[in-house]
Design a protein around this motif. Structure first.
Motif, PDB file in Angstrom:
ATOM      1  N   GLN A   1      -8.406 -52.676  11.218  1.00 33.58           N
ATOM      2  CA  GLN A   1      -8.834 -52.065  12.463  1.00 33.58           C
ATOM      3  C   GLN A   1      -7.725 -51.296  13.145  1.00 33.58           C
ATOM      4  N   ILE A   2      -6.477 -51.675  12.851  1.00 31.96           N
ATOM      5  CA  ILE A   2      -5.381 -51.024  13.549  1.00 31.96           C
ATOM      6  C   ILE A   2      -5.264 -49.595  13.053  1.00 31.96           C
ATOM      7  N   ALA A   3      -5.363 -48.655  13.981  1.00 34.67           N
ATOM      8  CA  ALA A   3      -5.264 -47.244  13.614  1.00 34.67           C
ATOM      9  C   ALA A   3      -4.004 -47.038  12.800  1.00 34.67           C
ATOM     10  N   VAL A   4      -4.175 -46.467  11.641  1.00 39.60           N
ATOM     11  CA  VAL A   4      -3.097 -46.517  10.657  1.00 39.60           C
ATOM     12  C   VAL A   4      -1.818 -45.818  11.120  1.00 39.60           C
ATOM     13  N   PHE A   5      -1.946 -44.767  11.960  1.00 41.90           N
ATOM     14  CA  PHE A   5      -0.746 -44.095  12.413  1.00 41.90           C
ATOM     15  C   PHE A   5       0.052 -44.930  13.393  1.00 41.90           C
ATOM     16  N   ALA A   6      -0.574 -45.996  13.899  1.00 45.96           N
ATOM     17  CA  ALA A   6       0.174 -46.867  14.801  1.00 45.96           C
ATOM     18  C   ALA A   6       1.286 -47.580  14.067  1.00 45.96           C
ATOM     19  N   TRP A   7       1.185 -47.657  12.747  1.00 44.98           N
ATOM     20  CA  TRP A   7       2.230 -48.350  12.002  1.00 44.98           C
ATOM     21  C   TRP A   7       3.500 -47.520  11.859  1.00 44.98           C
TER      22      TRP A   7
ATOM     23  N   PRO B   1       5.799 -46.107  13.852  1.00 41.88           N
ATOM     24  CA  PRO B   1       7.069 -46.532  14.455  1.00 41.88           C
ATOM     25  C   PRO B   1       7.655 -47.758  13.759  1.00 41.88           C
ATOM     26  N   LEU B   2       6.800 -48.731  13.428  1.00 45.04           N
ATOM     27  CA  LEU B   2       7.302 -49.924  12.763  1.00 45.04           C
ATOM     28  C   LEU B   2       7.860 -49.587  11.390  1.00 45.04           C
TER      29      LEU B   2
ATOM     30  N   ALA C   1       9.033 -46.813  10.454  1.00 47.22           N
ATOM     31  CA  ALA C   1      10.273 -46.057  10.627  1.00 47.22           C
ATOM     32  C   ALA C   1      11.437 -47.001  10.827  1.00 47.22           C
TER      33      ALA C   1
ATOM     34  N   GLY D   1       0.722 -36.506   6.800  1.00 47.66           N
ATOM     35  CA  GLY D   1       1.029 -37.234   8.023  1.00 47.66           C
ATOM     36  C   GLY D   1       2.428 -37.807   8.004  1.00 47.66           C
TER      37      GLY D   1
ATOM     38  N   TYR E   1       4.991 -35.269   8.506  1.00 43.14           N
ATOM     39  CA  TYR E   1       4.975 -34.779   9.874  1.00 43.14           C
ATOM     40  C   TYR E   1       5.697 -35.727  10.820  1.00 43.14           C
ATOM     41  N   PHE E   2       5.467 -37.015  10.638  1.00 45.87           N
ATOM     42  CA  PHE E   2       5.971 -37.982  11.605  1.00 45.87           C
ATOM     43  C   PHE E   2       7.324 -38.554  11.272  1.00 45.87           C
ATOM     44  N   LEU E   3       7.667 -38.574   9.992  1.00 46.32           N
ATOM     45  CA  LEU E   3       8.948 -39.162   9.626  1.00 46.32           C
ATOM     46  C   LEU E   3       9.942 -38.033   9.368  1.00 46.32           C
TER      47      LEU E   3
ATOM     48  N   LEU F   1      -4.950 -33.891  11.439  1.00 45.62           N
ATOM     49  CA  LEU F   1      -3.502 -33.694  11.507  1.00 45.62           C
ATOM     50  C   LEU F   1      -3.119 -32.280  11.126  1.00 45.62           C
TER      51      LEU F   1
ATOM     52  N   MET G   1       3.723 -46.695  22.922  1.00 44.13           N
ATOM     53  CA  MET G   1       4.361 -47.081  21.681  1.00 44.13           C
ATOM     54  C   MET G   1       5.598 -46.213  21.423  1.00 44.13           C
TER      55      MET G   1
END
Lengths: 278, 280, 357
Positions: free
Chosen positions: A124-130, A132-133, A135, A216, A219-221, B133, B235
């Protein structure tokens, strides 16, 4: 006996559909191209008349030119190579985990009862929420990106493997037992083929998700050579043509995956009579 | 923590004879189910607490569960979480409303009008191929990084599953349904009301459900990029200041919201589609 | 014959083992910032020129030690993440706030020298904005890169101007994105360093506030840090690093090299005239002094307090526990530079004049 006039064909829904189908076969349907063509025309007019800020909006011709330059330059292919390499590693890692866990959950009731609720909660946890962790846990480089892609790939693979194994009918097992198959034979000759279509669906989904996750992750990392970097670079430098080219590349690769896996599926599972339309 | 021992202790009917005269069967069963469900989470929690307590992993990388819980509570108490969550939910609400309705309309139009489908469907498939995205950089250049960007991305994410599922749902209605309708000489409106809607509803509902899930996912993504409020921003703030407990607490909130959305939809679905006599 | 070969390889192995004990195979250095093109391995201040000139590569070429520079787009916070994962040995040019944050969070590094002191902070608004000072921006969107030393400076500026963070809507954006956001008017203001000059030069932004000429309390510091496990294991390597650092800082502090210094900094894509303007009439030496003097201590002690007040860190720590100036002292002595730079007192005012000032 000659027919003086054609026998009127009754117009039931089924026959109407068949007739339309025949007609479509004979003449390719260009109507799908009208909308994109209209958009391109609108786009050209907008740049020509300056309806939108021309510093941002680039004409289609410019975009094509940039796209061409990028295509013939090495940079695009090198970036694509990097992205695909990440994609492949992450997909491999994620699918292996998904396949193993899915098989475990499918075959063992106990494992299913113990693990499934937690798995569903985590899903259920939106996958992009992971991100920061990840990283912080994996750093910003390649391991983090591959970890993220694997994280995205393994749920659909797991679920579909689980479904596939669970849906293997009891009767098959009984037949195997009647033939006194060993466990290995049972798994190889009965369970695996029966579950394979579903497992393959899972892998297909995993592949699609893997490509999205690759973009993704890039983009984020941390910035590294890749298609995602082309997008980021273009956006920061306000090069809309570069961004559009990047987006087109993303779509194209996605489409290629889609097409290849469809063909592969047809080949591998041709012995199955499929009642549903892919 | 031995699973078998736990199950024995809780009087699971599968491992011990039924002792209804001490523990009624349903209590035993519900305990067993709870035990099974909680086993893995508690195990993970225990391992987590152990690693923090023993210092096997640096506390900046993995804060102890107790700290995370304290932060979680503190964020709620200080009003950070409720404010941010409300803003995020509001965004999702508007985006889902916009995207869902557009998706429904699109799906219905594509299913019912073949000429519309012929013009739109190919472009639509290409549109869906590119993930939300991928649109963000492009969209950022046009609409900037304000609310509009977020709502548009969320709407796009919601629209795609809704449109596809509505389209498939209506398309998959067996022909004989329509033939029966024409036998009964139903008017167009009645056909919609009595044939199309009930038959397509399960699909439409699945579409809406996926739509909301994707909308929530898109929200988190877009808030990670550029936001001044929202749960995603909370966050990011935690990450920038190297306070991982804030990050994990935010993840908890995100997970809980996602779970609730799913739960609510399941409930509505079982209620609404009770009349179905499904095979499974 | 075979036996001689075996002996030879054994000796070689032993020798390599012995040298492996003294020297690492690679030195990993992090720099918090990227050039405008996101690729070039260059930067500003002592850390930047050290990287650009490849001085360390030459220094350690003899032992075959590889030098790995990583440039973090996410600036200080991203560098902290790498530090937490044990991916870096040195942090060159790390801003004061990220350094404070990671130390308060328990990552044990040691401060070896200062990189740049008194770095300027500016507030830039879009060209057509009616805002003339910070108070005019109340309720507006302000882009700040949270967790970097700009955000610490920002906290101090807020106090100085008599406003609060809650009077504004702050967005967390990195430098590149912030500049784009000003250009597209997505944000009403951007608080940053001298990179804001790029916006003014392009005609898309105007600067309404700058720290030059104001209290030295508002300036930003950046430092050279080493991970304590690396320092304990390879003290010789650290000493040679600091030696090069001091030498480079001395080169940069000589006024005759002024234009040269700017040209090296300009390799990151920003015009050298911007750097010239940013420095104004200040001497390079007053900014590039690597000393860990009273001003350094007071800046960081007050920085810890401000961070604590603004809830940027959870617990304070002592600066003197964090600083290891033995290497710096030795380097200064060996190069005869003990009186080269001026020292500044608690309030940032000149205490002891140096050869260059």
């Amino acid at each position: 006996m000659s027919i003086s006039r054609p026998i009127p064909i009754p117009s039931t829904p089924l026959i109407r559909r068949a007739a339309a189908f025949q007609a479509a076969l004979r003449r390719p349907d260009y109507r799908g191209l009208y909308l994109p063509a209209a958009l391109v025309v609108l786009w050209s007019l907008a740049t020509y008349f300056g309806w939108v800020d021309t510093r941002i909006l680039v004409s289609p011709l410019e975009t094509l030119k940039t796209a061409w330059h990028l295509l013939i330059s090495k940079m695009l292919w090198v970036s694509l190579g990097y992205s695909l390499a990440r994609d492949a590693s992450g997909f491999l890692a994620g699918s292996i985990i998904g396949l193993l866990l899915g098989t475990l959950l499918g075959t063992s009731r106990l494992a299913d009862r113990l693990i499934s609720p937690t798995f569903h909660a985590f899903k259920q946890i939106a996958v992009f929420a992971w991100i920061p962790l990840i990283a912080v846990w994996f750093g910003l480089g390649e391991p983090a990106k591959i970890a993220f892609i694997a994280l995205v790939v393994f749920p659909p693979v797991l679920l579909n493997t689980f479904d596939g194994i669970r849906s293997v009918s009891r009767d098959y097992i009984e037949v195997a037992r009647a033939f006194e198959f060993s466990t290995l034979q049972q798994s190889l000759r009965v369970i695996l083929p029966a579950a394979l279509p579903q497992i393959f669906t899972g892998l297909r989904l995993g592949l699609i998700y893997a490509w999205l996750a690759t973009i993704g992750a890039e983009y984020f990392l941390k910035a590294a050579p890749g298609v995602g970097n082309i997008l980021i670079d273009g956006r920061e430098k306000f090069l809309m043509d570069q961004v559009i080219t990047g987006v087109a590349v993303v779509a194209a690769v996605g489409y290629v995956f889609h097409y290849l896996t469809a063909r592969l599926e047809k080949r591998l599972l041709s012995w199955r009579t499929r009642t549903d339309v892919p | 923590m031995n699973a078998q021992a736990t199950q024995l202790a809780l009087g699971s009917p599968t491992l011990s004879p039924v002792r209804t005269w001490i523990v009624p069967r349903w209590i035993g069963q519900s305990f067993a189910v709870t035990a099974r469900t909680l086993f893995l989470p508690l195990l993970i929690l225990g391992l987590w607490q152990l690693t923090s307590w023993r210092g096997w992993i640096a506390p900046q990388i993995l804060p102890a569960p107790t700290i995370v819980w304290a932060t979680f509570v503190e964020l709620i108490r200080s009003g950070d979480t409720p404010t941010n969550l409300l803003i995020s939910l509001e965004r999702v609400g508007w985006g889902f409303l916009a995207g869902g309705s557009i998706g429904l309309v699109f799906g219905i139009l594509m299913a019912q009008f073949p000429s519309f489908r012929a013009y739109v469907y190919p472009s639509f498939t290409i549109f869906t191929q590119v993930p939300a995205l991928g649109w963000i950089p492009l969209l950022m250049m046009f609409v900037g990084i304000g609310e509009a960007l977020k709502i548009i991305i969320i709407a796009k994410a919601a629209m795609v599953p809704v449109a596809i599922n509505t389209f498939q749902g209506i398309r998959n209605i067996p022909e004989n349904h329509f033939e029966v309708a024409s036998v009964f000489r139903l008017t167009r409106l009645q056909v919609v009301h009595k044939v199309i809607l009930p038959a397509a509803l399960p699909s439409i509902f699945t579409g809406l459900r996926y739509g909301l899930t994707h909308a929530w996912l898109a929200l988190v993504t877009v808030e990670l990029l550029a936001s001044s409020e929202g749960i995603g921003f909370q966050m990011v703030w935690g990450r920038q200041l190297f306070q991982l407990d804030v990050v994990i607490a935010s993840i908890l909130v995100i997970g809980i919201v996602g779970l609730s959305i799913d739960l609510v939809f399941s409930l509505i679905e079982s209620r609404l589609l009770r009349w179905r006599r499904a095979a499974f | 014959m075979i036996r001689i070969l075996h002996l030879f390889t054994a000796a070689l192995l032993l020798a390599s083992l012995a040298s492996a004990a003294d020297y690492p195979t690679v030195i990993r250095i992090g720099y918090p910032g990227v050039a405008n093109d996101n690729y070039s391995p260059v930067g500003t201040a002592t850390a930047g020129t050290l990287a650009a000139k490849g001085i360390l590569e030459d220094e350690f070429k003899k032992e075959g030690i590889k030098i790995e520079w990583t440039f973090f787009k996410g600036a200080g916070p991203a560098l902290n993440e790498a530090l937490a994962n044990g991916l870096l040995d040195f942090a060159a040019g790390l801003g004061d706030l990220p350094a404070i944050v990671h130390r308060a969070g328990g990552i044990t590094t040691e401060v070896l020298a200062t990189n740049y002191r008194g770095q300027t902070t500016y507030i830039v608004v879009p060209n057509d904005s009616p805002a003339k000072e910070l108070k005019d921006l109340k309720g507006k969107k302000i882009a700040i890169f949270k967790g970097t030393n700009v955000s610490l400076s920002w906290a101090k500026i807020l106090k100085d101007q008599g406003v609060q963070e809650s009077d504004f809507r702050t967005l967390n954006l990195d430098a590149g994105t912030s500049r784009s956001a000003i250009a597209t008017r997505d944000v009403d203001a951007y608080v940053g360093g001298n990179d804001v000059f790029q916006l003014r030069n392009r005609g898309v932004g105007k600067i309404i506030y700058g720290t030059p000429g104001r209290s030295p309390f508002l300036g930003r510091f950046s430092t050279l840090n080493v991970v304590d496990t690396f320092e304990k294991k390879y003290p010789d390597v650290v000493q040679r690093f600091v030696n090069d650092w001091v030498k480079e800082a001395a080169w940069g502090s000589k006024e005759e090299n002024r234009l040269d210094v700017f040209r090296w900094w300009a390799k990151n894509g920003q015009s050298w005239q911007d750097y010239k303007e940013d420095l104004g009439s200040d001497t390079l030496a007053s900014h590039l002094s690597p000393l860990l003097d009273a001003h350094f201590y007071s800046h960081f002690t007050s920085g810890i307090k401000v961070s604590l007040d603004n809830k940027l860190i959870r617990q304070p720590f002592e600066v003197k526990d964090w600083v290891n100036d033995t290497y710096l002292k030795k380097a200064l002595k060996e190069q005869g530079l003990e009186t080269f730079w001026s020292t500044y007192d608690d309030g940032g005012k000149l205490a002891v004049k140096g050869v260059v000032q």
